[in-house]
Write a protein that holds these residues in place. Structure first.
Motif, mmCIF file in Angstrom:
data_model
loop_
_atom_site.group_PDB
_atom_site.id
_atom_site.type_symbol
_atom_site.label_atom_id
_atom_site.label_comp_id
_atom_site.label_asym_id
_atom_site.label_seq_id
_atom_site.Cartn_x
_atom_site.Cartn_y
_atom_site.Cartn_z
ATOM 1 N N LEU A 111 27.342 -10.480 -7.508
ATOM 2 C CA LEU A 111 27.716 -11.696 -8.217
ATOM 3 C C LEU A 111 27.851 -11.452 -9.719
ATOM 4 O O LEU A 111 27.134 -10.644 -10.293
ATOM 5 C CB LEU A 111 26.669 -12.791 -7.989
ATOM 6 C CG LEU A 111 26.658 -13.486 -6.623
ATOM 7 C CD1 LEU A 111 25.510 -14.474 -6.569
ATOM 8 C CD2 LEU A 111 27.968 -14.187 -6.360
ATOM 9 N N THR A 115 19.214 -13.633 -5.230
ATOM 10 C CA THR A 115 19.925 -12.756 -6.158
ATOM 11 C C THR A 115 20.819 -11.792 -5.391
ATOM 12 O O THR A 115 20.517 -11.388 -4.275
ATOM 13 C CB THR A 115 18.939 -11.946 -7.007
ATOM 14 O OG1 THR A 115 18.086 -11.198 -6.140
ATOM 15 C CG2 THR A 115 18.100 -12.878 -7.871
ATOM 16 N N SER A 175 28.872 -18.950 -10.294
ATOM 17 C CA SER A 175 28.980 -17.494 -10.249
ATOM 18 C C SER A 175 30.345 -17.122 -9.688
ATOM 19 O O SER A 175 30.984 -17.927 -8.997
ATOM 20 C CB SER A 175 27.878 -16.882 -9.377
ATOM 21 O OG SER A 175 26.613 -17.146 -9.921
ATOM 22 N N GLN A 176 30.777 -15.908 -10.010
ATOM 23 C CA GLN A 176 32.057 -15.414 -9.502
ATOM 24 C C GLN A 176 31.796 -14.400 -8.386
ATOM 25 O O GLN A 176 31.129 -13.391 -8.597
ATOM 26 C CB GLN A 176 32.876 -14.777 -10.625
ATOM 27 C CG GLN A 176 34.267 -14.366 -10.179
ATOM 28 C CD GLN A 176 35.112 -13.869 -11.341
ATOM 29 O OE1 GLN A 176 34.664 -13.852 -12.480
ATOM 30 N NE2 GLN A 176 36.340 -13.470 -11.046
ATOM 31 N N TRP A 177 32.334 -14.704 -7.226
ATOM 32 C CA TRP A 177 32.183 -13.807 -6.094
ATOM 33 C C TRP A 177 33.223 -12.701 -6.175
ATOM 34 O O TRP A 177 34.317 -12.910 -6.712
ATOM 35 C CB TRP A 177 32.344 -14.570 -4.780
ATOM 36 C CG TRP A 177 31.271 -15.576 -4.539
ATOM 37 C CD1 TRP A 177 31.276 -16.886 -4.930
ATOM 38 C CD2 TRP A 177 30.022 -15.351 -3.889
ATOM 39 N NE1 TRP A 177 30.113 -17.501 -4.560
ATOM 40 C CE2 TRP A 177 29.318 -16.588 -3.914
ATOM 41 C CE3 TRP A 177 29.430 -14.248 -3.292
ATOM 42 C CZ2 TRP A 177 28.066 -16.737 -3.357
ATOM 43 C CZ3 TRP A 177 28.171 -14.394 -2.726
ATOM 44 C CH2 TRP A 177 27.500 -15.622 -2.767
ATOM 45 N N PHE A 214 27.496 -13.785 -12.976
ATOM 46 C CA PHE A 214 27.068 -15.114 -13.389
ATOM 47 C C PHE A 214 27.947 -15.599 -14.540
ATOM 48 O O PHE A 214 28.057 -14.949 -15.579
ATOM 49 C CB PHE A 214 25.598 -15.098 -13.798
ATOM 50 C CG PHE A 214 24.658 -14.902 -12.642
ATOM 51 C CD1 PHE A 214 24.226 -15.987 -11.899
ATOM 52 C CD2 PHE A 214 24.237 -13.633 -12.283
ATOM 53 C CE1 PHE A 214 23.376 -15.802 -10.824
ATOM 54 C CE2 PHE A 214 23.385 -13.437 -11.211
ATOM 55 C CZ PHE A 214 22.946 -14.534 -10.470
ATOM 56 N N THR A 249 26.005 -20.898 -7.758
ATOM 57 C CA THR A 249 25.050 -19.796 -7.789
ATOM 58 C C THR A 249 23.982 -19.997 -6.711
ATOM 59 O O THR A 249 23.300 -21.026 -6.702
ATOM 60 C CB THR A 249 24.374 -19.706 -9.168
ATOM 61 O OG1 THR A 249 25.380 -19.553 -10.173
ATOM 62 C CG2 THR A 249 23.425 -18.523 -9.221
#
Length: 296
Positions: free
Chosen positions: A166, A162, A174-176, A168, A158
């Motif tokens: 993303l 912000t 975090s997942q892109w 979270f 992460t």
């Protein structure tokens, strides 16, 4: 006590419950796994049903251990130092979750085949089970490893800034976003797999219920009802697996409902996040107790 203090106190209680559930589940699955490893050492050739239960306990053990890491990072804010930890923990948790559905379905189908009479269409699979079953397990592992491989690519640390794109997963991870086509393909394959295995569970469970009901009627026709004989080992095992199937379906539906509600209505509220984790781990925690209750 103010509303904020009550909310914080409730959060601590639910969080403690989640960690307690994970600890109990890890302990129970470890005992079940060691029990079957000992059984394999004493037996020359384990049955497919024993292999399935062993695999299920191993899957749930790894799933709960990784969930423990995720819960610690989410609630304790202990950030992981490198990206590789994020990728491996999230990947293993998603992989084990997918394999839990597959293995639970296999458990139901195997018991239905074992219980089927000689003149049924499933009887021909009994002799082929010992030869083709390891290949079936290997295929499921490879397929799910490839299907969930997207998390090795899309999961990252992460950032400090912000971003609206993303998703979270934990405090550290975090997942892109990935390409729309690949996202659609993986989403479709995952849903088709879940629906297919749940459908097979439903069919095999219904088949086992009909066999048990038919057997009970035949026995009552031949003997007096007042005798009330003890159930055979096959019937006990079947009832245990049917109980597991029903509990799995209930927890799967609740998990989907809590996930949808958390993302749509609850705005990632920490209390509801704890509730979602508790529901998601319930099957992996209860399953070994149900299976151990029927073991000698």
């Amino acid at each position: 006590m103010s509303k904020k203090e009550r909310t914080f106190s409730r959060f601590l209680d639910v969080r403690s419950t989640v960690f307690f559930e994970i600890t109990i589940g890890i302990t129970a699955n470890t005992v079940l796994l060691l029990f079957h490893i000992l059984t394999f050492l004493l037996k020359q050739r384990p049955k497919p049903l024993d292999l399935t239960i062993t695999q299920l306990s191993l899957i749930h053990l790894v799933m709960l251990v990784t969930m423990g890491f995720i819960a610690t990072d989410t609630f304790e804010s202990q950030r992981w130092e490198n990206v590789l930890t994020c990728k491996l923990v999230i990947y293993m948790q998603r992989l084990m979750r997918a394999l839990s559905i597959c293995t639970t379905c296999l458990l139901s189908v195997l018991q239905a085949i074992t219980l089927s009479p000689r003149n049924s269409c499933l009887a021909k699979f009994k002799q082929k089970l010992s030869h083709h079953y390891p290949c079936c397990l290997g295929f499921l592992w490879v397929f799910n490893m490839l299907l969930n491989g997207r998390f090795l690519v899309s999961i990252g640390a992460t950032p400090n800034v912000t971003s609206q794109s993303l998703v979270f997963v934990t405090e550290s991870c975090s997942q892109w976003p990935i390409n729309y086509l690949f996202r659609y393909i993986f989403f479709s394959l995952g849903n088709v797999q879940d629906i297919s295995f749940i459908g097979l569970m439903t069919l095999s469970s219904g088949y086992m219920v009909s066999l048990l009901w038919r057997h009970k009627r035949q026995f009552q026709h031949l003997h007096s009802i007042s005798l009330s004989p003890k159930a055979s080992p096959e019937e006990k095992a079947t009832r245990t697996i049917l109980l597991l199937m029903g509990f799995f379906m209930l927890m799967y539906i609740l998990d989907c409902v809590t996930f949808s509600s958390r993302s749509i209505l609850w705005n990632n509220d920490p209390i509801h996040l704890c509730v979602h984790m508790f529901v998601g781990n319930a099957y992996a925690t209860i399953c070994p107790f149900v299976l151990l209750s029927t073991e000698k």
